[in-house]
Design a protein around this motif. Structure first.
Motif, mmCIF file in Angstrom:
data_model
loop_
_atom_site.group_PDB
_atom_site.id
_atom_site.type_symbol
_atom_site.label_atom_id
_atom_site.label_comp_id
_atom_site.label_asym_id
_atom_site.label_seq_id
_atom_site.Cartn_x
_atom_site.Cartn_y
_atom_site.Cartn_z
ATOM 1 N N ALA A 4 0.847 -1.186 0.000
ATOM 2 C CA ALA A 4 0.000 0.000 0.000
ATOM 3 C C ALA A 4 0.882 1.235 0.000
ATOM 4 O O ALA A 4 1.926 1.265 0.650
ATOM 5 C CB ALA A 4 -0.922 0.012 1.212
ATOM 6 N N VAL A 5 0.447 2.238 -0.759
ATOM 7 C CA VAL A 5 1.140 3.525 -0.800
ATOM 8 C C VAL A 5 0.152 4.582 -0.332
ATOM 9 O O VAL A 5 -0.943 4.707 -0.881
ATOM 10 C CB VAL A 5 1.645 3.853 -2.217
ATOM 11 C CG1 VAL A 5 2.314 5.219 -2.241
ATOM 12 C CG2 VAL A 5 2.596 2.779 -2.713
ATOM 13 N N LEU A 24 5.095 2.679 12.557
ATOM 14 C CA LEU A 24 4.521 1.628 11.710
ATOM 15 C C LEU A 24 5.299 0.320 11.808
ATOM 16 O O LEU A 24 4.707 -0.757 11.749
ATOM 17 C CB LEU A 24 4.423 2.091 10.258
ATOM 18 C CG LEU A 24 3.436 3.230 9.990
ATOM 19 C CD1 LEU A 24 3.416 3.555 8.484
ATOM 20 C CD2 LEU A 24 2.042 2.908 10.480
ATOM 21 N N ASN A 25 6.614 0.403 11.979
ATOM 22 C CA ASN A 25 7.417 -0.819 12.092
ATOM 23 C C ASN A 25 7.115 -1.602 13.362
ATOM 24 O O ASN A 25 7.428 -2.786 13.446
ATOM 25 C CB ASN A 25 8.912 -0.504 11.998
ATOM 26 C CG ASN A 25 9.382 -0.425 10.572
ATOM 27 O OD1 ASN A 25 8.998 -1.223 9.728
ATOM 28 N ND2 ASN A 25 10.210 0.564 10.275
ATOM 29 N N LYS A 26 6.512 -0.963 14.355
ATOM 30 C CA LYS A 26 6.139 -1.646 15.601
ATOM 31 C C LYS A 26 4.866 -2.474 15.436
ATOM 32 O O LYS A 26 4.559 -3.297 16.291
ATOM 33 C CB LYS A 26 5.937 -0.628 16.723
ATOM 34 C CG LYS A 26 7.212 0.010 17.194
ATOM 35 C CD LYS A 26 6.948 1.010 18.293
ATOM 36 C CE LYS A 26 8.228 1.696 18.730
ATOM 37 N NZ LYS A 26 7.959 2.727 19.742
ATOM 38 N N MET A 27 4.132 -2.270 14.357
ATOM 39 C CA MET A 27 2.881 -2.995 14.135
ATOM 40 C C MET A 27 3.180 -4.461 13.801
ATOM 41 O O MET A 27 4.037 -4.748 12.960
ATOM 42 C CB MET A 27 2.078 -2.381 12.984
ATOM 43 C CG MET A 27 1.585 -0.983 13.246
ATOM 44 S SD MET A 27 0.683 -0.307 11.825
ATOM 45 C CE MET A 27 -0.810 -1.287 11.905
ATOM 46 N N THR A 32 7.594 -3.994 5.652
ATOM 47 C CA THR A 32 8.480 -2.885 5.318
ATOM 48 C C THR A 32 7.719 -1.569 5.352
ATOM 49 O O THR A 32 6.527 -1.520 5.059
ATOM 50 C CB THR A 32 9.119 -3.039 3.916
ATOM 51 O OG1 THR A 32 8.080 -3.102 2.934
ATOM 52 C CG2 THR A 32 9.979 -4.270 3.815
ATOM 53 N N VAL A 33 8.452 -0.525 5.709
ATOM 54 C CA VAL A 33 7.914 0.837 5.696
ATOM 55 C C VAL A 33 8.995 1.732 5.112
ATOM 56 O O VAL A 33 10.146 1.683 5.541
ATOM 57 C CB VAL A 33 7.574 1.343 7.118
ATOM 58 C CG1 VAL A 33 7.079 2.781 7.059
ATOM 59 C CG2 VAL A 33 6.564 0.450 7.792
ATOM 60 N N ARG A 34 8.608 2.538 4.143
ATOM 61 C CA ARG A 34 9.554 3.489 3.560
ATOM 62 C C ARG A 34 8.829 4.807 3.362
ATOM 63 O O ARG A 34 7.792 4.851 2.695
ATOM 64 C CB ARG A 34 10.084 2.957 2.234
ATOM 65 C CG ARG A 34 11.131 3.853 1.641
ATOM 66 C CD ARG A 34 11.926 3.165 0.565
ATOM 67 N NE ARG A 34 12.886 4.108 0.029
ATOM 68 C CZ ARG A 34 13.089 4.297 -1.258
ATOM 69 N NH1 ARG A 34 12.428 3.584 -2.140
ATOM 70 N NH2 ARG A 34 13.957 5.186 -1.669
ATOM 71 N N VAL A 35 9.365 5.861 3.947
ATOM 72 C CA VAL A 35 8.780 7.195 3.807
ATOM 73 C C VAL A 35 9.606 7.968 2.789
ATOM 74 O O VAL A 35 10.824 8.075 2.920
ATOM 75 C CB VAL A 35 8.757 7.946 5.158
ATOM 76 C CG1 VAL A 35 8.182 9.342 4.972
ATOM 77 C CG2 VAL A 35 7.962 7.161 6.187
ATOM 78 N N LEU A 36 8.934 8.493 1.787
ATOM 79 C CA LEU A 36 9.576 9.311 0.761
ATOM 80 C C LEU A 36 9.263 10.770 1.072
ATOM 81 O O LEU A 36 8.159 11.249 0.805
ATOM 82 C CB LEU A 36 9.075 8.924 -0.629
ATOM 83 C CG LEU A 36 9.217 7.437 -0.973
ATOM 84 C CD1 LEU A 36 8.568 7.123 -2.300
ATOM 85 C CD2 LEU A 36 10.678 7.033 -0.980
ATOM 86 N N GLU A 45 4.530 -2.580 3.110
ATOM 87 C CA GLU A 45 4.242 -3.958 2.728
ATOM 88 C C GLU A 45 3.932 -4.687 4.026
ATOM 89 O O GLU A 45 4.689 -4.604 4.989
ATOM 90 C CB GLU A 45 5.428 -4.598 2.021
ATOM 91 C CG GLU A 45 5.106 -5.954 1.452
ATOM 92 C CD GLU A 45 6.238 -6.514 0.597
ATOM 93 O OE1 GLU A 45 6.154 -7.688 0.241
ATOM 94 O OE2 GLU A 45 7.196 -5.780 0.309
ATOM 95 N N PHE A 46 2.775 -5.369 4.062
ATOM 96 C CA PHE A 46 2.345 -5.996 5.308
ATOM 97 C C PHE A 46 1.505 -7.230 5.038
ATOM 98 O O PHE A 46 1.026 -7.452 3.925
ATOM 99 C CB PHE A 46 1.567 -4.996 6.171
ATOM 100 C CG PHE A 46 0.431 -4.315 5.454
ATOM 101 C CD1 PHE A 46 -0.833 -4.862 5.421
ATOM 102 C CD2 PHE A 46 0.642 -3.109 4.813
ATOM 103 C CE1 PHE A 46 -1.880 -4.239 4.760
ATOM 104 C CE2 PHE A 46 -0.396 -2.468 4.155
ATOM 105 C CZ PHE A 46 -1.658 -3.033 4.134
ATOM 106 N N ASP A 47 1.334 -8.021 6.088
ATOM 107 C CA ASP A 47 0.542 -9.243 6.037
ATOM 108 C C ASP A 47 -0.929 -8.867 6.203
ATOM 109 O O ASP A 47 -1.351 -8.446 7.278
ATOM 110 C CB ASP A 47 0.982 -10.187 7.148
ATOM 111 C CG ASP A 47 0.293 -11.539 7.096
ATOM 112 O OD1 ASP A 47 -0.800 -11.640 6.497
ATOM 113 O OD2 ASP A 47 0.843 -12.488 7.665
#
Length: 73
Positions: A4-5, A24-27, A32-36, A45-47
């Protein structure tokens, strides 16, 4: 895995990146989490069996960031 973006209103400071990524990484289920910063986008990217995109969006809003749009694939 689901990708998701999230398009946010313009980010104003680089420290926003760390705040968003750390939270978000604690969820559980987040892969993966990437902030632009320049484009004010959050790529994740998540389950999908554990997390829903709406949950991620809600957390972003609770952190104080307005989500303009979300693209889920």
């Amino acid at each position: 895995m689901l990708k998701a973006v999230f398009q946010l209103e313009p980010l104003t400071c680089p420290s926003c990146i760390k705040k968003i990524e750390t939270t978000l990484n604690k969820m559980v289920g987040m892969q993966t989490v990437r902030v632009l910063f320049n484009s004010s986008k959050v790529k994740t990217e998540f389950d999908a069996t554990i997390i829903q995109a709406t949950e991620v969006e809600n957390i972003l809003q609770k952190l104080g960031y307005q989500v303009i749009s979300a693209k889920v694939s």
